[in-house]
Design a protein around this motif. Sequence first.
Motif, PDB file in Angstrom:
ATOM      1  N   LEU A  89       1.259  -1.536   0.037  1.00  0.00           N
ATOM      2  CA  LEU A  89      -0.128   0.540  -0.314  1.00  0.00           C
ATOM      3  C   LEU A  89       0.468   1.167   0.178  1.00  0.00           C
ATOM      4  CD1 LEU A  89      -2.865  -0.746   2.654  1.00  0.00           C
ATOM      5  CD2 LEU A  89      -2.836  -0.954   0.308  1.00  0.00           C
ATOM      6  N   VAL A  90       2.012   1.532   1.049  1.00  0.00           N
ATOM      7  CA  VAL A  90       2.959   2.373   0.651  1.00  0.00           C
ATOM      8  C   VAL A  90       3.185   2.383  -0.796  1.00  0.00           C
ATOM      9  CG1 VAL A  90       5.008   3.381   2.053  1.00  0.00           C
ATOM     10  CG2 VAL A  90       3.452   2.063   3.622  1.00  0.00           C
ATOM     11  N   MET A  91       3.869   1.566  -1.447  1.00  0.00           N
ATOM     12  CA  MET A  91       4.354   1.785  -1.989  1.00  0.00           C
ATOM     13  C   MET A  91       3.708   2.215  -3.845  1.00  0.00           C
ATOM     14  SD  MET A  91       7.635   1.001  -1.991  1.00  0.00           S
ATOM     15  CE  MET A  91       8.165   0.837  -3.874  1.00  0.00           C
ATOM     16  N   GLN A  92       2.242   2.018  -3.532  1.00  0.00           N
ATOM     17  CA  GLN A  92       1.268   2.990  -4.478  1.00  0.00           C
ATOM     18  C   GLN A  92       0.944   4.736  -3.889  1.00  0.00           C
ATOM     19  OE1 GLN A  92       0.178   0.428  -6.679  1.00  0.00           O
ATOM     20  NE2 GLN A  92       1.250  -0.564  -4.371  1.00  0.00           N
ATOM     21  N   ILE A  93       1.785   4.406  -3.068  1.00  0.00           N
ATOM     22  CA  ILE A  93       1.662   5.813  -2.760  1.00  0.00           C
ATOM     23  C   ILE A  93       2.273   7.006  -3.972  1.00  0.00           C
ATOM     24  CG2 ILE A  93       2.077   8.449  -0.755  1.00  0.00           C
ATOM     25  CD1 ILE A  93       1.372   5.719   1.284  1.00  0.00           C
ATOM     26  N   LYS A  94       1.996   7.949  -4.198  1.00  0.00           N
ATOM     27  CA  LYS A  94       2.842   9.065  -5.286  1.00  0.00           C
ATOM     28  C   LYS A  94       3.751   9.944  -4.680  1.00  0.00           C
ATOM     29  CE  LYS A  94       1.810   6.428  -8.769  1.00  0.00           C
ATOM     30  NZ  LYS A  94       2.336   5.434  -9.021  1.00  0.00           N
ATOM     31  N   LEU A  95       4.986   9.741  -4.225  1.00  0.00           N
ATOM     32  CA  LEU A  95       4.785  11.154  -3.080  1.00  0.00           C
ATOM     33  C   LEU A  95       6.729  11.246  -4.084  1.00  0.00           C
ATOM     34  CD1 LEU A  95       4.900  12.947  -1.132  1.00  0.00           C
ATOM     35  CD2 LEU A  95       6.010  11.124   0.388  1.00  0.00           C
ATOM     36  N   ASN A  96       7.325  12.643  -3.384  1.00  0.00           N
ATOM     37  CA  ASN A  96       8.315  12.539  -5.110  1.00  0.00           C
ATOM     38  C   ASN A  96       9.125  13.518  -3.322  1.00  0.00           C
ATOM     39  OD1 ASN A  96      10.342  12.872  -6.764  1.00  0.00           O
ATOM     40  ND2 ASN A  96       9.623  15.025  -7.341  1.00  0.00           N
ATOM     41  N   PRO A  97      10.311  12.956  -3.246  1.00  0.00           N
ATOM     42  CA  PRO A  97      10.997  12.076  -4.147  1.00  0.00           C
ATOM     43  C   PRO A  97      10.332  10.607  -3.743  1.00  0.00           C
ATOM     44  CG  PRO A  97      12.092  13.242  -1.832  1.00  0.00           C
ATOM     45  CD  PRO A  97      10.979  13.383  -2.215  1.00  0.00           C
ATOM     46  N   LYS A  98      11.162   9.882  -4.475  1.00  0.00           N
ATOM     47  CA  LYS A  98      10.404   8.063  -4.206  1.00  0.00           C
ATOM     48  C   LYS A  98      10.908   7.643  -2.766  1.00  0.00           C
ATOM     49  CE  LYS A  98       7.636   4.188  -5.631  1.00  0.00           C
ATOM     50  NZ  LYS A  98       6.880   4.617  -5.596  1.00  0.00           N
ATOM     51  N   GLU A  99      11.812   7.644  -2.570  1.00  0.00           N
ATOM     52  CA  GLU A  99      12.731   7.133  -2.008  1.00  0.00           C
ATOM     53  C   GLU A  99      12.333   7.924  -0.136  1.00  0.00           C
ATOM     54  OE1 GLU A  99      16.301   8.333  -4.179  1.00  0.00           O
ATOM     55  OE2 GLU A  99      14.082   9.276  -3.532  1.00  0.00           O
ATOM     56  N   LEU A 100      11.353   8.510   0.004  1.00  0.00           N
ATOM     57  CA  LEU A 100      10.268   8.358   0.677  1.00  0.00           C
ATOM     58  C   LEU A 100       9.271   7.184   0.801  1.00  0.00           C
ATOM     59  CD1 LEU A 100       9.962  11.689   0.924  1.00  0.00           C
ATOM     60  CD2 LEU A 100      11.347  11.274   2.375  1.00  0.00           C
ATOM     61  N   VAL A 101       8.660   7.132   0.182  1.00  0.00           N
ATOM     62  CA  VAL A 101       7.791   5.608  -0.151  1.00  0.00           C
ATOM     63  C   VAL A 101       8.754   4.538   0.396  1.00  0.00           C
ATOM     64  CG1 VAL A 101       5.917   6.963  -0.827  1.00  0.00           C
ATOM     65  CG2 VAL A 101       7.666   5.433  -2.170  1.00  0.00           C
ATOM     66  N   THR A 102       9.373   4.287  -0.227  1.00  0.00           N
ATOM     67  CA  THR A 102      10.337   2.895  -0.519  1.00  0.00           C
ATOM     68  C   THR A 102      10.928   2.811   0.970  1.00  0.00           C
ATOM     69  OG1 THR A 102      10.868   3.196  -2.586  1.00  0.00           O
ATOM     70  CG2 THR A 102      12.350   2.128  -1.362  1.00  0.00           C
TER      71      THR A 102
END
Length: 372
Positions: free
Chosen positions: A130-143
């Motif tokens: 579910l977290v990986m589906q969040i569109k957030l920039n930079p991507k490292e935050l969700v990863t």
Amino acid sequence: MENLCVSLVGATGRPWTSSAISFPRSKRQSELNRRVIAAASMSRQEIKRIVSKNFVSLALIGGMSIGMLEPRPGQFAQHLGLSRWATAGIFLLSGFTLQDGDINKALEAWPFALQGLISILFITPAAAWLVMQIKLNPKELVTGLAIFCCAPTTLSTGVSLTQLAGANKALALALTISSNLLAVFTMPVSVSLWIGKLGIKFPASKLFRSLVQTLVLPFAIGKLLREVFCFYHPAESIDRHREEISFASALLLSSVPWMQISSSRSLLLQLDARNLIAALFLGIALHFMFLAVNMFLVSLIKTGSKEDDEASSRAVILVASQKTLPVSVAVVETLKAGEGSGLLVLPCIAAHFSQIILDSILVGLWNRGKED
């Protein structure tokens, strides 16, 4: 007029002066002072009661604040490896205060233990998808937050908070030790399944040795020391000091985030405020979701008395809803992320500290509810 003057003369022959006339006022002042002193005494007692009830929250917030304001002592302590010794000290004290009756309660609560293990190792890691589906920039935050989801429970916070909540401490100990040892084998699978291939070289043998040294051995030594002590002295001589031991455990607990945030301060100050706020918001939202899921799952289990079920439920809610920072950071450090590695660690740090504060507040509410 002469009679009036005579009436104003005291037994000493001197006229009744203004100081004598002010006697009633002095009496009122004395009464006022007495009330002020009584109120001040009550205020001190009230402050002491509030501090005692909320000691963990205050110690954690105070430790993290000191770490941000003056990081050098905490950095030095972390460099010496004192965070591991603090965790080992918590498990040593836990083993020393663990009664045989507590072990029996943990065995009787095996449905809660099973549910807790499933939640820690399989259900909460699924939130990484579910977290990986969040569109957030930079991507490292969700990863980074997704990696945090796949980690096992905290090494010390869950056990300490469970003890302070008066819940099933033996169950919390069993869940913490078993889930962290099993996660050495399940976490690589969870990361690959829910996040994808990130090029992680999981340090399984190193983590396993560290967990045995930090959790298993101190707990076993503490339990052995209790058995030796109780061979010569009654167990009540230990148990009557449980409150003091709980405070010592709370101090050790607060020292861990103090050292961690002191070491992470430079990273936190370098990051954009928007990234920091986003990481905090995601960490808080994720922890609320874990709490809600575990509260629902434990509500489905009924084993014995209402009191025992409540103690076991609260232990599972605390332990199964938390994730450990050191394991998450160890996994992130194996990635070849270059400059993005700091952003990967940031959400782990934010989520870790937010869960500590939220759960310490939750424990305070539980304890206040018991008194009411």
